[in-house]
Design a protein around this motif. Structure first.
Motif, PDB file in Angstrom:
ATOM      1  N   CYS A 254     -25.130 -39.102 -22.200  1.00 24.94           N
ATOM      2  CA  CYS A 254     -25.001 -37.746 -22.734  1.00 24.94           C
ATOM      3  C   CYS A 254     -23.829 -37.012 -22.104  1.00 24.94           C
ATOM      4  O   CYS A 254     -23.039 -36.359 -22.805  1.00 24.94           O
ATOM      5  CB  CYS A 254     -26.301 -36.970 -22.491  1.00 24.94           C
ATOM      6  SG  CYS A 254     -27.693 -37.520 -23.500  1.00 24.94           S
ATOM      7  N   VAL A 255     -23.707 -37.113 -20.787  1.00 22.10           N
ATOM      8  CA  VAL A 255     -22.597 -36.459 -20.102  1.00 22.10           C
ATOM      9  C   VAL A 255     -21.270 -37.048 -20.562  1.00 22.10           C
ATOM     10  O   VAL A 255     -20.294 -36.319 -20.789  1.00 22.10           O
ATOM     11  CB  VAL A 255     -22.754 -36.606 -18.570  1.00 22.10           C
ATOM     12  CG1 VAL A 255     -21.519 -36.078 -17.849  1.00 22.10           C
ATOM     13  CG2 VAL A 255     -23.991 -35.855 -18.100  1.00 22.10           C
ATOM     14  N   PHE A 256     -21.245 -38.371 -20.724  1.00 17.84           N
ATOM     15  CA  PHE A 256     -20.010 -39.009 -21.157  1.00 17.84           C
ATOM     16  C   PHE A 256     -19.614 -38.542 -22.556  1.00 17.84           C
ATOM     17  O   PHE A 256     -18.443 -38.267 -22.816  1.00 17.84           O
ATOM     18  CB  PHE A 256     -20.166 -40.525 -21.137  1.00 17.84           C
ATOM     19  CG  PHE A 256     -18.879 -41.258 -21.418  1.00 17.84           C
ATOM     20  CD1 PHE A 256     -17.966 -41.496 -20.407  1.00 17.84           C
ATOM     21  CD2 PHE A 256     -18.577 -41.706 -22.691  1.00 17.84           C
ATOM     22  CE1 PHE A 256     -16.777 -42.155 -20.656  1.00 17.84           C
ATOM     23  CE2 PHE A 256     -17.392 -42.369 -22.955  1.00 17.84           C
ATOM     24  CZ  PHE A 256     -16.493 -42.605 -21.927  1.00 17.84           C
ATOM     25  N   LEU A 257     -20.591 -38.445 -23.453  1.00 19.42           N
ATOM     26  CA  LEU A 257     -20.281 -38.001 -24.814  1.00 19.42           C
ATOM     27  C   LEU A 257     -19.795 -36.556 -24.829  1.00 19.42           C
ATOM     28  O   LEU A 257     -18.924 -36.193 -25.620  1.00 19.42           O
ATOM     29  CB  LEU A 257     -21.515 -38.163 -25.704  1.00 19.42           C
ATOM     30  CG  LEU A 257     -21.889 -39.600 -26.072  1.00 19.42           C
ATOM     31  CD1 LEU A 257     -23.180 -39.629 -26.879  1.00 19.42           C
ATOM     32  CD2 LEU A 257     -20.766 -40.281 -26.843  1.00 19.42           C
ATOM     33  N   LEU A 258     -20.353 -35.722 -23.951  1.00 15.95           N
ATOM     34  CA  LEU A 258     -19.874 -34.342 -23.853  1.00 15.95           C
ATOM     35  C   LEU A 258     -18.423 -34.292 -23.384  1.00 15.95           C
ATOM     36  O   LEU A 258     -17.654 -33.415 -23.795  1.00 15.95           O
ATOM     37  CB  LEU A 258     -20.762 -33.548 -22.891  1.00 15.95           C
ATOM     38  CG  LEU A 258     -22.157 -33.198 -23.392  1.00 15.95           C
ATOM     39  CD1 LEU A 258     -22.967 -32.507 -22.293  1.00 15.95           C
ATOM     40  CD2 LEU A 258     -22.092 -32.312 -24.633  1.00 15.95           C
ATOM     41  N   CYS A 259     -18.059 -35.234 -22.516  1.00 15.22           N
ATOM     42  CA  CYS A 259     -16.680 -35.286 -22.037  1.00 15.22           C
ATOM     43  C   CYS A 259     -15.759 -35.992 -23.028  1.00 15.22           C
ATOM     44  O   CYS A 259     -14.557 -35.704 -23.087  1.00 15.22           O
ATOM     45  CB  CYS A 259     -16.619 -36.012 -20.685  1.00 15.22           C
ATOM     46  SG  CYS A 259     -17.489 -35.189 -19.344  1.00 15.22           S
ATOM     47  N   LEU A 260     -16.326 -36.907 -23.795  1.00 11.93           N
ATOM     48  CA  LEU A 260     -15.525 -37.737 -24.704  1.00 11.93           C
ATOM     49  C   LEU A 260     -15.244 -37.057 -26.029  1.00 11.93           C
ATOM     50  O   LEU A 260     -14.123 -37.101 -26.546  1.00 11.93           O
ATOM     51  CB  LEU A 260     -16.269 -39.060 -24.939  1.00 11.93           C
ATOM     52  CG  LEU A 260     -15.631 -40.073 -25.880  1.00 11.93           C
ATOM     53  CD1 LEU A 260     -14.500 -40.799 -25.172  1.00 11.93           C
ATOM     54  CD2 LEU A 260     -16.671 -41.084 -26.362  1.00 11.93           C
ATOM     55  N   SER A 261     -16.266 -36.404 -26.584  1.00 10.75           N
ATOM     56  CA  SER A 261     -16.171 -35.877 -27.947  1.00 10.75           C
ATOM     57  C   SER A 261     -15.031 -34.891 -28.166  1.00 10.75           C
ATOM     58  O   SER A 261     -14.327 -34.976 -29.183  1.00 10.75           O
ATOM     59  CB  SER A 261     -17.504 -35.247 -28.352  1.00 10.75           C
ATOM     60  OG  SER A 261     -18.539 -36.209 -28.318  1.00 10.75           O
ATOM     61  N   PRO A 262     -14.810 -33.914 -27.261  1.00 12.48           N
ATOM     62  CA  PRO A 262     -13.717 -32.964 -27.523  1.00 12.48           C
ATOM     63  C   PRO A 262     -12.366 -33.637 -27.709  1.00 12.48           C
ATOM     64  O   PRO A 262     -11.593 -33.234 -28.594  1.00 12.48           O
ATOM     65  CB  PRO A 262     -13.726 -32.078 -26.265  1.00 12.48           C
ATOM     66  CG  PRO A 262     -15.112 -32.161 -25.747  1.00 12.48           C
ATOM     67  CD  PRO A 262     -15.555 -33.560 -26.037  1.00 12.48           C
ATOM     68  N   TYR A 263     -12.089 -34.661 -26.910  1.00 17.26           N
ATOM     69  CA  TYR A 263     -10.794 -35.323 -27.005  1.00 17.26           C
ATOM     70  C   TYR A 263     -10.596 -35.962 -28.369  1.00 17.26           C
ATOM     71  O   TYR A 263      -9.580 -35.749 -29.042  1.00 17.26           O
ATOM     72  CB  TYR A 263     -10.653 -36.370 -25.901  1.00 17.26           C
ATOM     73  CG  TYR A 263      -9.350 -37.128 -25.956  1.00 17.26           C
ATOM     74  CD1 TYR A 263      -8.187 -36.582 -25.428  1.00 17.26           C
ATOM     75  CD2 TYR A 263      -9.274 -38.380 -26.558  1.00 17.26           C
ATOM     76  CE1 TYR A 263      -6.979 -37.255 -25.488  1.00 17.26           C
ATOM     77  CE2 TYR A 263      -8.072 -39.061 -26.623  1.00 17.26           C
ATOM     78  CZ  TYR A 263      -6.935 -38.502 -26.086  1.00 17.26           C
ATOM     79  OH  TYR A 263      -5.741 -39.180 -26.161  1.00 17.26           O
TER      80      TYR A 263
END
Length: 346
Positions: A254-263
């Protein structure tokens, strides 16, 4: 890491409002890289030295930590580039930075997918022998190769073809890629398509199936009273442990997707060069420092291993003999139970 089509931008300008903005982004990258380097090295050391952590799932956690260590090693060069108005080191180093960041971040994404599939098999498989048969050393090795191979192929395209070019990007003051031809799908879009949709779908489906399975079986598993036998109590304890480990790994995702999605959303949807991509890129790189923090605060085995490592370090520096607290002895650990995938007790 800014894979962006800047053909419509003026090469005389940049996307930043001020030099202070570049300083802020660079400082954030330096701090995240330092924290991530120490944390992921601790994860690698813990897995290599603590037998209890040498599980099938942690093969992918180890691979994820290696990719994050490489990311945190290369990212400071990107931050250094952002602080200067021109490239301060050889062009081949800049190309290596771009290649390394894209490969390692892509590998991190694929590692999380492998962890999700591993947890799905481990939680829902009825027998430990079936789990072992599905996840043999040969299949694990093949899965590890797959985590690196697609990112390597995508990252090597600018080096072996003229579809895209890598080098210094004066629009973002970074080592990046730009499409050199007017194809329908630019190199930036290729990165977004290869790295995000399929992986996100697999992650979503895997953890959705795990959630539905756990909800279905947890009532019967945890609903027994105090008259349960010792064997049933052990089965229930191991089942609860598997669920807890899966929840922690899901938090990592979940944390990774929060960091990944905006990019990737900015990469795919915004058509003009913007400093927003630099912020999203910084957040993406900073994710490499988050996973060890999650392990240290939520994963019981990693938390114990990290505490033991700190205790041993203090013990070596102390001239007085110190008795280690229970569960924090360095040489030996408890029997490994993380890979004992059991059917929930009836």
């Amino acid at each position: 890491m800014n894979a962006w089509n800047t053909s419509n931008a003026s090469w005389g300008g940049n996307v930043y409002a001020s030099y202070a903005e570049r300083q802020f982004l660079s400082a954030a990258t330096f701090v995240a890289s330092f924290v991530g380097l120490l944390g992921n090295l601790a994860v690698i050391c813990a897995i290599l030295t603590v037998k209890k952590l040498q599980t099938t799932t942690n093969v992918f956690v180890f691979n994820l930590a290696v990719a994050d260590v490489l990311t945190c090693t290369v990212a400071p060069l990107q931050a250094l580039t952002s602080l200067n108005d021109e490239l301060v080191f050889p062009l081949w180093v800049c190309k290596l930075v771009a290649f390394g960041l894209l490969t390692c971040i892509g590998c991190s994404i694929n590692c999380l997918v492998c962890i999700a599939v591993n947890r799905l098999i481990g939680i829902t498989t009825a027998a430990h022998s079936v789990y072992r048969k599905l996840l043999t050393p040969c299949k694990l090795s093949f899965a590890l190769i797959l985590t690196w191979f697609p990112p390597l192929v995508v990252a090597i395209i600018p080096l072996l073809s003229d579809y895209a070019k890598s080098g210094y990007d004066p629009i973002f003051y970074s080592c990046a890629w730009q499409s050199s031809r007017s194809y329908t799908f630019t190199y930036a879009m290729l990165i977004a398509v290869v790295f995000f949709p399929i992986q996100f779908l697999v992650l979503f489906v895997s953890y959705l199936k795990i959630f539905l399975y756990v909800r279905k079986t947890s009532r019967s598993t945890l609903g027994h009273d105090g008259t349960a036998t010792t064997n049933l109590a052990l089965q229930r304890q191991l089942w609860e442990r598997q669920v807890a480990v899966t929840k922690n790994l899901f938090l990592v995702v979940c944390v990774f997707l929060l960091c990944l999605s905006p990019y990737f959303l900015i990469l795919a949807l915004v058509k003009t060069a913007s400093s927003a991509l630099s912020y999203a890129s910084t957040i993406l790189v900073a994710n490499s420092s988050v996973n060890p923090i999650i392990y240290a605060t939520r994963h019981p085995d990693f938390r114990t291993a990290f505490a033991g490592m700190v205790h041993c370090g203090r013990k070596r520096r102390s001239s007085q003999p110190v008795v280690a607290p229970p569960g924090r002895v360095c040489p030996k650990t408890k029997t490994n139970t993380d890979d004992i995938e059991l059917q929930p007790p009836a």
